[in-house]
Scaffold this active site. Structure first.
Site, PDB file in Angstrom:
ATOM      1  NE  ARG A   9      41.383  44.768  44.145  1.00 54.56           N
ATOM      2  CZ  ARG A   9      40.985  43.779  43.366  1.00 54.56           C
ATOM      3  NH1 ARG A   9      39.709  43.626  43.107  1.00 54.56           N
ATOM      4  NH2 ARG A   9      41.841  42.942  42.832  1.00 54.56           N
ATOM      5  CE  LYS A  18      30.218  52.619  43.803  1.00 58.03           C
ATOM      6  NZ  LYS A  18      30.172  54.093  43.933  1.00 58.03           N
ATOM      7  NE  ARG A  19      33.293  42.565  39.905  1.00 54.86           N
ATOM      8  CZ  ARG A  19      32.655  42.062  38.856  1.00 54.86           C
ATOM      9  NH1 ARG A  19      31.361  41.873  38.874  1.00 54.86           N
ATOM     10  NH2 ARG A  19      33.323  41.748  37.758  1.00 54.86           N
ATOM     11  CB  SER A  38      36.512  33.181  32.415  1.00 58.16           C
ATOM     12  OG  SER A  38      37.293  33.363  33.564  1.00 58.16           O
ATOM     13  N   GLY A  49      32.256  42.607  32.736  1.00 61.32           N
ATOM     14  CA  GLY A  49      32.106  43.566  33.824  1.00 61.32           C
ATOM     15  C   GLY A  49      33.363  43.630  34.664  1.00 61.32           C
ATOM     16  CD  GLU A  65      35.661  46.575  33.622  1.00 59.22           C
ATOM     17  OE1 GLU A  65      36.026  45.561  32.997  1.00 59.22           O
ATOM     18  OE2 GLU A  65      36.406  47.155  34.437  1.00 59.22           O
ATOM     19  CD  GLU A  68      38.897  48.599  30.250  1.00 56.68           C
ATOM     20  OE1 GLU A  68      39.212  49.767  30.526  1.00 56.68           O
ATOM     21  OE2 GLU A  68      38.810  47.696  31.120  1.00 56.68           O
ATOM     22  CE  LYS A  89      31.672  42.861  53.015  1.00 55.12           C
ATOM     23  NZ  LYS A  89      30.574  43.346  53.848  1.00 55.12           N
ATOM     24  CG  HIS A  90      32.345  41.393  44.210  1.00 60.69           C
ATOM     25  ND1 HIS A  90      32.651  40.511  43.198  1.00 60.69           N
ATOM     26  CD2 HIS A  90      33.523  41.700  44.781  1.00 60.69           C
ATOM     27  CE1 HIS A  90      33.948  40.305  43.166  1.00 60.69           C
ATOM     28  NE2 HIS A  90      34.498  41.009  44.129  1.00 60.69           N
TER      29      HIS A  90
END
Length: 179
Positions: A9, A18-19, A38, A49, A65, A68, A89-90
């Protein structure tokens, strides 16, 4: 949540994970968007994502992402915004991608049975509002931005420390704030 054993991560200076994600459109008209099931709740739809890996740029992470999770490749377009989720917290960098190639079988379809489906933008917003309102905000932001055909970016090119942040609305439905 799927977690790969070798996955690391990454976090920004303020401790946010971080995304990166993509709104994948069938065409440049941006009227049909691709959602995926999902991994946690296979009967629910989400925007593809995930986490940004070390030494990876957010745009590259977003393209990886969707490859995949959705089994598509395409032309990575503009950065729609950086969406902040205080609860988790993203900070998610959300891009627009025009799909140019659809794979018959892809990593997540084979490994976890993930599905994908095209939705009209309005229908996608309704589907996402139920269980992923933060993802619905991506599409709401798209609607508030410029027309896809006028060539203007919805987000000015700014260095990371001055980037546009859209903070996720609390469950009460209070509108997002932009800082």
């Amino acid at each position: 949540m799927k977690f790969k054993p070798n996955q690391t991560r990454t976090y920004d200076r303020e401790g946010f994970k971080k995304r990166a994600a993509c709104l994948c459109f069938r065409s440049e008209q941006e009227d049909e968007v691709l959602l995926v099931s999902s991994s946690r709740y296979p009967d629910q739809w989400i925007v593809p994502g995930g986490g940004v890996e070390p030494e990876e740029e957010p745009g590259g992470a977003a393209a990886r992402e969707v490859y995949e999770e959705a089994g598509v490749k395409g032309k990575l377009g503009r950065l729609l915004g950086i969406f902040e989720n205080q609860d988790r917290k993203h900070r998610t960098y959300v891009y627009v991608l025009t799909v140019t190639e659809i794979l018959e079988d892809w990593e997540d379809s084979v490994n976890i049975g993930r599905k994908r489906e095209w939705f009209k933008v309005e229908d996608a917003i309704k589907v996402l509002q139920c269980h992923k309102p933060v993802h619905a905000e991506y599409l709401e932001r798209l609607k508030l931005g410029c027309s896809p055909t006028n060539g203007n970016s919805t987000v000015p090119s700014l260095p990371d420390n001055n980037a546009l942040f859209v903070t996720a609305a609390p469950p009460s439905g209070v509108p997002s704030s932009i800082r």
